[in-house]
Design a protein around this motif. Structure first.
Motif, short mmCIF file in Angstrom:
data_model
loop_
_atom_site.label_atom_id
_atom_site.label_comp_id
_atom_site.label_asym_id
_atom_site.label_seq_id
_atom_site.Cartn_x
_atom_site.Cartn_y
_atom_site.Cartn_z
N MET A 1 0.85 -1.16 0.00
CA MET A 1 0.00 0.00 0.00
C MET A 1 0.89 1.23 0.00
SD MET A 1 -2.89 -1.19 2.70
CE MET A 1 -1.72 -2.10 3.69
N THR A 2 0.42 2.23 -0.64
CA THR A 2 1.26 3.41 -0.76
C THR A 2 0.84 4.55 0.14
OG1 THR A 2 -0.06 4.23 -2.60
CG2 THR A 2 1.85 2.86 -3.14
N ASP A 3 -0.26 4.40 0.86
CA ASP A 3 -0.65 5.50 1.72
C ASP A 3 -1.50 5.01 2.87
OD1 ASP A 3 -3.44 6.85 -0.23
OD2 ASP A 3 -2.98 4.84 0.41
N ASP A 18 -0.25 -0.48 -4.32
CA ASP A 18 0.83 -0.63 -5.29
C ASP A 18 0.42 -1.73 -6.26
OD1 ASP A 18 3.14 -1.07 -6.72
OD2 ASP A 18 4.39 -1.45 -4.96
N VAL A 19 0.19 -1.39 -7.52
CA VAL A 19 -0.27 -2.38 -8.49
C VAL A 19 0.81 -3.40 -8.84
CG1 VAL A 19 -2.03 -0.86 -9.45
CG2 VAL A 19 0.24 -0.89 -10.48
N GLU A 20 2.04 -3.15 -8.42
CA GLU A 20 3.13 -4.10 -8.65
C GLU A 20 3.25 -5.11 -7.52
OE1 GLU A 20 4.85 -4.09 -11.53
OE2 GLU A 20 3.58 -2.42 -12.14
N GLU A 21 2.51 -4.91 -6.44
CA GLU A 21 2.57 -5.82 -5.30
C GLU A 21 2.18 -7.22 -5.73
OE1 GLU A 21 0.55 -6.43 -0.95
OE2 GLU A 21 0.76 -4.42 -1.73
N ASP A 23 0.54 -9.63 -4.27
CA ASP A 23 -0.79 -10.13 -3.98
C ASP A 23 -1.71 -9.02 -3.49
OD1 ASP A 23 -3.04 -11.54 -3.32
OD2 ASP A 23 -1.99 -13.08 -2.18
N PRO A 24 -2.44 -8.40 -4.40
CA PRO A 24 -3.33 -7.31 -4.00
C PRO A 24 -4.44 -7.77 -3.06
CG PRO A 24 -3.71 -7.91 -6.28
CD PRO A 24 -2.49 -8.65 -5.84
N ASN A 25 -4.77 -9.06 -3.08
CA ASN A 25 -5.78 -9.57 -2.15
C ASN A 25 -5.34 -9.36 -0.71
OD1 ASN A 25 -7.63 -10.75 -4.12
ND2 ASN A 25 -5.96 -12.16 -4.55
N VAL A 26 -4.06 -9.47 -0.45
CA VAL A 26 -3.53 -9.26 0.89
C VAL A 26 -3.72 -7.80 1.30
CG1 VAL A 26 -1.41 -9.27 2.29
CG2 VAL A 26 -1.89 -11.18 0.74
N ARG A 86 -6.29 2.63 -7.03
CA ARG A 86 -7.17 3.36 -6.12
C ARG A 86 -8.24 2.41 -5.58
NH1 ARG A 86 -10.32 6.51 -8.89
NH2 ARG A 86 -9.63 5.60 -10.84
N ALA A 87 -8.52 2.52 -4.29
CA ALA A 87 -9.52 1.66 -3.68
C ALA A 87 -10.38 2.46 -2.72
CB ALA A 87 -8.84 0.51 -2.93
#
Length: 96
Positions: A1-3, A18-21, A23-26, A86-87
């Protein structure tokens, strides 16, 4: 996460992932756990709800002009995640 999470003055909490992470599910599960004040292992596995959907949006995203978003419900939240990371997290029942 960036913020850090930020509220929009209402019931929505915003994050940018961070779209490069790997596992975005985490990232989603961590945010919900933080909002609820629990450990992530107390939550239902996100895979049971959306089965790698976010990974596909981030790892093989549509063209930027598509401005794709994924919306789903998880652990009492309505969550929207855009392909740019963005979420938004809205507690169900608040403002619906």
């Amino acid at each position: 996460m960036t913020d850090e999470p930020r509220r929009d003055g209402g019931d929505v909490v915003h994050r940018t992932f961070d779209v490069e992470e790997a596992d975005p599910n985490v990232s989603v599960a961590r945010t919900v756990a933080e909002l609820e004040g629990v450990d992530t292992d107390e939550l239902t596995p996100l895979y049971d709800c959306i089965d790698h959907l976010l990974e596909h949006v981030f790892s093989d995203p549509p063209v930027p002009a598509a401005e794709a978003e994924v919306a789903f419900s998880y652990e009492g939240y309505r969550i929207t995640v855009a392909q740019d990371g963005r979420a938004a997290f809205r507690k169900r029942g608040s403002g619906e």
